[in-house]
Design a protein around this motif. Structure first.
Motif, PDB file in Angstrom:
ATOM      1  N   LEU A 175      -1.063  23.058  75.171  1.00 47.63           N
ATOM      2  CA  LEU A 175      -1.740  22.223  74.419  1.00 47.63           C
ATOM      3  C   LEU A 175      -1.225  22.422  72.755  1.00 47.63           C
ATOM      4  O   LEU A 175      -1.148  21.493  72.016  1.00 47.63           O
ATOM      5  N   MET A 176      -0.838  23.958  72.430  1.00 47.08           N
ATOM      6  CA  MET A 176      -0.480  24.254  71.263  1.00 47.08           C
ATOM      7  C   MET A 176       0.923  23.860  71.150  1.00 47.08           C
ATOM      8  O   MET A 176       1.433  23.680  69.919  1.00 47.08           O
ATOM      9  N   ASN A 177       1.800  23.660  72.056  1.00 46.62           N
ATOM     10  CA  ASN A 177       3.060  23.630  72.163  1.00 46.62           C
ATOM     11  C   ASN A 177       3.262  21.976  72.324  1.00 46.62           C
ATOM     12  O   ASN A 177       2.295  21.358  72.497  1.00 46.62           O
ATOM     13  N   TYR A 178       4.674  21.805  72.756  1.00 50.05           N
ATOM     14  CA  TYR A 178       4.662  20.254  73.043  1.00 50.05           C
ATOM     15  C   TYR A 178       5.994  20.274  74.157  1.00 50.05           C
ATOM     16  O   TYR A 178       6.397  20.927  74.222  1.00 50.05           O
ATOM     17  N   ARG A 179       5.798  19.024  74.830  1.00 46.15           N
ATOM     18  CA  ARG A 179       6.715  18.653  75.842  1.00 46.15           C
ATOM     19  C   ARG A 179       7.912  17.847  74.914  1.00 46.15           C
ATOM     20  O   ARG A 179       7.657  16.802  74.618  1.00 46.15           O
ATOM     21  N   SER A 180       9.253  18.296  75.297  1.00 46.95           N
ATOM     22  CA  SER A 180      10.066  17.317  74.580  1.00 46.95           C
ATOM     23  C   SER A 180      10.581  15.838  75.207  1.00 46.95           C
ATOM     24  O   SER A 180      10.949  15.012  74.956  1.00 46.95           O
ATOM     25  N   ASP A 181       9.745  15.817  76.423  1.00 45.51           N
ATOM     26  CA  ASP A 181      10.169  14.869  77.222  1.00 45.51           C
ATOM     27  C   ASP A 181       8.955  13.662  76.908  1.00 45.51           C
ATOM     28  O   ASP A 181       9.150  12.342  77.421  1.00 45.51           O
ATOM     29  N   VAL A 182       8.094  14.028  75.856  1.00 47.18           N
ATOM     30  CA  VAL A 182       6.930  12.745  75.523  1.00 47.18           C
ATOM     31  C   VAL A 182       7.855  11.682  74.747  1.00 47.18           C
ATOM     32  O   VAL A 182       8.734  12.259  73.947  1.00 47.18           O
ATOM     33  N   ILE A 196      11.490   4.332  62.716  1.00 42.20           N
ATOM     34  CA  ILE A 196      12.523   5.055  62.553  1.00 42.20           C
ATOM     35  C   ILE A 196      12.238   6.480  61.744  1.00 42.20           C
ATOM     36  O   ILE A 196      12.297   7.566  62.115  1.00 42.20           O
ATOM     37  N   LYS A 197      11.512   6.135  60.506  1.00 39.88           N
ATOM     38  CA  LYS A 197      10.984   7.443  59.749  1.00 39.88           C
ATOM     39  C   LYS A 197      10.009   8.302  60.399  1.00 39.88           C
ATOM     40  O   LYS A 197      10.043   9.361  60.128  1.00 39.88           O
ATOM     41  N   ALA A 198       9.106   7.526  61.229  1.00 35.73           N
ATOM     42  CA  ALA A 198       8.246   8.253  62.002  1.00 35.73           C
ATOM     43  C   ALA A 198       8.553   8.954  62.946  1.00 35.73           C
ATOM     44  O   ALA A 198       7.724   9.525  63.837  1.00 35.73           O
ATOM     45  N   GLY A 199       9.830   8.666  63.566  1.00 33.02           N
ATOM     46  CA  GLY A 199      10.260   9.521  64.831  1.00 33.02           C
ATOM     47  C   GLY A 199       9.970   8.694  66.125  1.00 33.02           C
ATOM     48  O   GLY A 199       9.757   9.403  67.251  1.00 33.02           O
ATOM     49  N   VAL A 200       9.210   7.606  65.890  1.00 35.06           N
ATOM     50  CA  VAL A 200       8.778   6.889  67.129  1.00 35.06           C
ATOM     51  C   VAL A 200      10.247   6.558  68.087  1.00 35.06           C
ATOM     52  O   VAL A 200      11.219   6.446  67.616  1.00 35.06           O
ATOM     53  N   ASP A 201       9.995   6.607  69.395  1.00 37.87           N
ATOM     54  CA  ASP A 201      11.244   6.664  70.282  1.00 37.87           C
ATOM     55  C   ASP A 201      11.631   5.250  70.790  1.00 37.87           C
ATOM     56  O   ASP A 201      12.903   5.102  70.673  1.00 37.87           O
ATOM     57  N   TYR A 202      10.499   4.425  70.861  1.00 39.11           N
ATOM     58  CA  TYR A 202      11.153   3.115  71.243  1.00 39.11           C
ATOM     59  C   TYR A 202      10.272   1.995  70.399  1.00 39.11           C
ATOM     60  O   TYR A 202       8.926   2.181  70.247  1.00 39.11           O
ATOM     61  N   MET A 203      10.761   0.923  70.152  1.00 38.27           N
ATOM     62  CA  MET A 203      10.101  -0.172  69.461  1.00 38.27           C
ATOM     63  C   MET A 203      10.322  -1.486  70.388  1.00 38.27           C
ATOM     64  O   MET A 203      11.212  -1.981  70.651  1.00 38.27           O
ATOM     65  N   GLU A 204       8.825  -1.830  71.033  1.00 33.89           N
ATOM     66  CA  GLU A 204       8.954  -3.171  71.589  1.00 33.89           C
ATOM     67  C   GLU A 204       9.142  -4.254  70.769  1.00 33.89           C
ATOM     68  O   GLU A 204       8.081  -4.543  69.876  1.00 33.89           O
ATOM     69  N   PHE A 205       9.962  -5.249  70.760  1.00 38.68           N
ATOM     70  CA  PHE A 205       9.957  -6.423  70.013  1.00 38.68           C
ATOM     71  C   PHE A 205       9.212  -7.606  70.385  1.00 38.68           C
ATOM     72  O   PHE A 205       8.793  -8.616  69.447  1.00 38.68           O
ATOM     73  N   GLY A 206       8.821  -7.592  71.734  1.00 43.31           N
ATOM     74  CA  GLY A 206       7.887  -8.605  72.196  1.00 43.31           C
ATOM     75  C   GLY A 206       8.428  -8.927  73.635  1.00 43.31           C
ATOM     76  O   GLY A 206       8.687  -8.246  74.399  1.00 43.31           O
ATOM     77  N   TYR A 207       7.942 -10.127  74.111  1.00 47.25           N
ATOM     78  CA  TYR A 207       7.981 -10.514  75.384  1.00 47.25           C
ATOM     79  C   TYR A 207       9.365 -11.296  75.381  1.00 47.25           C
ATOM     80  O   TYR A 207       9.781 -11.772  74.527  1.00 47.25           O
ATOM     81  N   LEU A 219      -3.358   7.626  64.912  1.00 46.83           N
ATOM     82  CA  LEU A 219      -4.075   8.750  65.482  1.00 46.83           C
ATOM     83  C   LEU A 219      -3.081   9.547  66.376  1.00 46.83           C
ATOM     84  O   LEU A 219      -3.307  10.719  66.456  1.00 46.83           O
ATOM     85  N   LEU A 220      -2.435   8.824  67.169  1.00 52.10           N
ATOM     86  CA  LEU A 220      -1.379   9.445  68.079  1.00 52.10           C
ATOM     87  C   LEU A 220      -0.301  10.370  67.286  1.00 52.10           C
ATOM     88  O   LEU A 220      -0.390  11.371  67.661  1.00 52.10           O
ATOM     89  N   LEU A 221       0.157  10.003  66.304  1.00 55.15           N
ATOM     90  CA  LEU A 221       1.360  10.929  65.661  1.00 55.15           C
ATOM     91  C   LEU A 221       0.708  11.852  65.009  1.00 55.15           C
ATOM     92  O   LEU A 221       1.369  12.982  64.771  1.00 55.15           O
ATOM     93  N   GLY A 222      -0.718  11.843  64.635  1.00 58.12           N
ATOM     94  CA  GLY A 222      -1.446  12.787  64.060  1.00 58.12           C
ATOM     95  C   GLY A 222      -1.850  13.946  64.976  1.00 58.12           C
ATOM     96  O   GLY A 222      -1.612  15.027  64.578  1.00 58.12           O
ATOM     97  N   PHE A 223      -1.792  13.593  66.258  1.00 56.93           N
ATOM     98  CA  PHE A 223      -2.162  14.491  67.344  1.00 56.93           C
ATOM     99  C   PHE A 223      -0.811  15.132  67.809  1.00 56.93           C
ATOM    100  O   PHE A 223      -1.016  16.317  68.035  1.00 56.93           O
ATOM    101  N   LEU A 224       0.160  14.522  67.952  1.00 58.70           N
ATOM    102  CA  LEU A 224       1.289  15.016  68.547  1.00 58.70           C
ATOM    103  C   LEU A 224       2.061  16.014  67.746  1.00 58.70           C
ATOM    104  O   LEU A 224       2.093  16.074  66.681  1.00 58.70           O
ATOM    105  N   LYS A 225       2.424  17.354  68.560  1.00 55.06           N
ATOM    106  CA  LYS A 225       3.079  18.586  67.904  1.00 55.06           C
ATOM    107  C   LYS A 225       4.425  18.408  67.492  1.00 55.06           C
ATOM    108  O   LYS A 225       4.843  19.343  66.964  1.00 55.06           O
ATOM    109  N   ASN A 226       5.193  17.587  68.299  1.00 58.30           N
ATOM    110  CA  ASN A 226       6.827  17.610  68.192  1.00 58.30           C
ATOM    111  C   ASN A 226       7.082  17.264  66.585  1.00 58.30           C
ATOM    112  O   ASN A 226       6.598  16.406  66.082  1.00 58.30           O
ATOM    113  N   VAL A 246       3.675  11.047  60.383  1.00 57.97           N
ATOM    114  CA  VAL A 246       2.692  10.090  60.699  1.00 57.97           C
ATOM    115  C   VAL A 246       2.522   9.387  59.024  1.00 57.97           C
ATOM    116  O   VAL A 246       2.072   8.182  59.055  1.00 57.97           O
ATOM    117  N   TYR A 247       3.190  10.005  58.380  1.00 56.07           N
ATOM    118  CA  TYR A 247       2.950   9.434  56.775  1.00 56.07           C
ATOM    119  C   TYR A 247       3.830   8.038  56.857  1.00 56.07           C
ATOM    120  O   TYR A 247       3.153   6.786  56.352  1.00 56.07           O
TER     121      TYR A 247
END
Lengths: 324, 324
Positions: B7-14, B45-56, B250-257, B262-263
């Motif tokens: 829990l203290m560390n992170y999985r790089s696969d997330v 991009i700045k937040a380090g999000v991995d994928y952005m879903e554009f829609g259907y 909430l999620l990016l505040g929680f993740l440790k990688n 989150v800013y």
């Protein structure tokens, strides 16, 4: 993983405590109408709630009566105007804060009071005074619980000492309190295990009082009950300081004991809670509370941000991290 | 209890997937301004999000273009107007719904598209078509995920068959989807264990897409990641159908990688999300969504209640239980 048989069934030891007037009173200076309080009392009875907290028993030599509604002081006489002799299954609680309650003078014998449960609230460093208050209340015939506040900022070694001292006191219930709304469910599991260790040793019950800064008040409460914590605080519409508490309507929807009934909670909310908001009371999850929760800070800066009706959350973010 | 070292560390696969335009688009008929979409792209991009879903990638022979904003169809050409050739670490996703996407015709080879990931969405009874879509997308060179929707209303035996069929398909990621927001974290732990069993057998990844009907979207997402689920959907300000989704903030505040930040999320929210609400988009936790979640029903009645601006929640309660 929790045992599914335990999750499908229920523990008859579980107790639900309505803290709306007390924690919610922090939002509107305890200015609830008598109709509100009476309807809440009736709703709690119908919903099968076990305890209703009427407010603080604040010291009138410290706080001016005209600055607050009656639930700041929750005098026995005031409570009686609502509940009479309370010939119901719903028990009555009040909170006595260390340093803000003249308990020896202002708390009568239980035989002369409509109150059943004294809830002592303390910080870790005030435990000796808390124990004196616990003994005083116990000697007067009450059930007694003790909230150790702000534990997310305390050292585990200190908490263990506090639990050991409280274990040796006559307190009935010791509460896990997530004052800053900073605790994650995985941490709650560990904290519950620690508290339950002392509970078993000293034959006490454990309770949980959560805050919703990170939308985890309900999640942390059901995590705790799944771990063996029996006393659960909740408030109608989550009403409570800052981001508020575990919502009664979520909690009673979740609990399996057939004595609980969530419908009267919705009836009460429909009649009263929108009106309370329209009258200016502001509480509930929002970004500023997320930030104080995330950074494990007291919510006072977020409450100020809310009162100032600020919308510059990224500026507030920088203020928060500058306080780290 | 989860291992504290993990829990203290992170999985790089997330992997974090921003689903704001897709699930959020269901709230405002996908009418996002180009500025909103471009700023969201830059924030991700700045937040380090991995994928952005554009829609259907909706079928234009089924849905009229003039009835929706561009993210209903998320054409390759439209996506290119925002991302150009997307020379960034942020990958681009679109969702292809079984029965609503003319995938053979409307999804080009990956070499000709700015899209990296095709997200196939299916109900349990549509799995054979989903597999055909998965194979089509895989043959065209895409990464492919599959959302099995509404599992809280499906039989476990059926879900196991679906997981076995998907396991044998070339899909990369299989998603746990709590469509009705009815799943509690303790159930999520069990569901994650089941999905991870098949993931291990067939060398797949597992993802989670939560809804916030009972204020558990974030709690269920962090429960899942603690259980070994790697792909996590979130949306800015929880924007999504009905009660919305797990909040990105909430999620990016929680993740440790440390790659996550989150800013920029708060900066984006401050600039855009209040405006979106002011323009009439309505979403987020409320009592009517609590009720459809609690009773494990599709949120359509709660969405209607919201659109009708009803406040008679105890009447709605009776309507909900009459549909049980």
């Amino acid at each position: 993983m929790k045992e599914i048989s335990k999750l499908m069934n229920y523990r008859s030891d579980v107790r639900v405590v309505d803290a709306t007037l007390r924690d919610g009173g922090l939002v509107n200076n305890f200015r609830f109408s008598d109709e509100f309080v009476r309807d809440l009392y009736l709703a709690n009875i119908k919903a099968g709630v076990d305890y209703m907290e009427f407010g603080y028993r604040a010291d009138k030599e410290m706080f001016r009566v005209e600055d607050f509604g009656p639930c700041k002081f929750s005098d026995d006489d005031y409570i009686r105007t609502i509940v009479g002799e309370n010939h119901t299954d719903l028990k009555i609680a009040i909170m006595a804060d260390v340093g803000r309650c003249n308990y020896k003078q202002d708390i009568a014998d239980r035989s002369e009071s409509p109150v059943d449960l004294i809830r002592v609230a303390t910080y870790v460093h005030q435990i000796p005074t808390a124990v004196d208050m616990i003994e005083d209340a116990k000697n007067k015939g009450y059930e007694v619980s003790c909230n150790i506040m702000a534990i997310s900022n305390a050292q585990e070694a200190d908490i263990k000492v506090a639990l050991d001292i409280l274990g040796q006191s006559p307190v009935d219930v010791i509460y896990i309190v997530d004052s800053f709304g900073s605790i994650y469910p995985e941490q709650m599991a560990r904290i519950a295990a620690l508290y339950l260790e002392y509970a078993e040793k000293y034959n006490k019950k454990i309770g949980v009082h959560a805050h919703n800064n990170q939308q985890l008040a309900f999640a942390n409460t059901i995590e705790a009950v799944g771990d063996g914590v029996d006393w659960l605080d909740a408030t109608y519409s989550s009403m409570g300081r800052g981001a508020g508490n575990c919502a009664m309507e979520l909690l009673l929807g979740f609990l399996k004991n057939p004595k609980y009934n969530v419908y009267p909670v919705f009836q009460f909310i429909e009649k009263h809670m929108d009106k309370l908001r329209a009258d200016g009371a502001v509480w509930g999850y929002d970004l500023q509370y997320l930030l104080t929760g995330l950074f494990n800070q007291h919510p006072r800066t977020a409450i100020q941000y809310t009162q100032d009706m600020r919308k510059d959350i990224s500026e507030f973010y920088k203020e928060i991290i500058s306080q780290e």
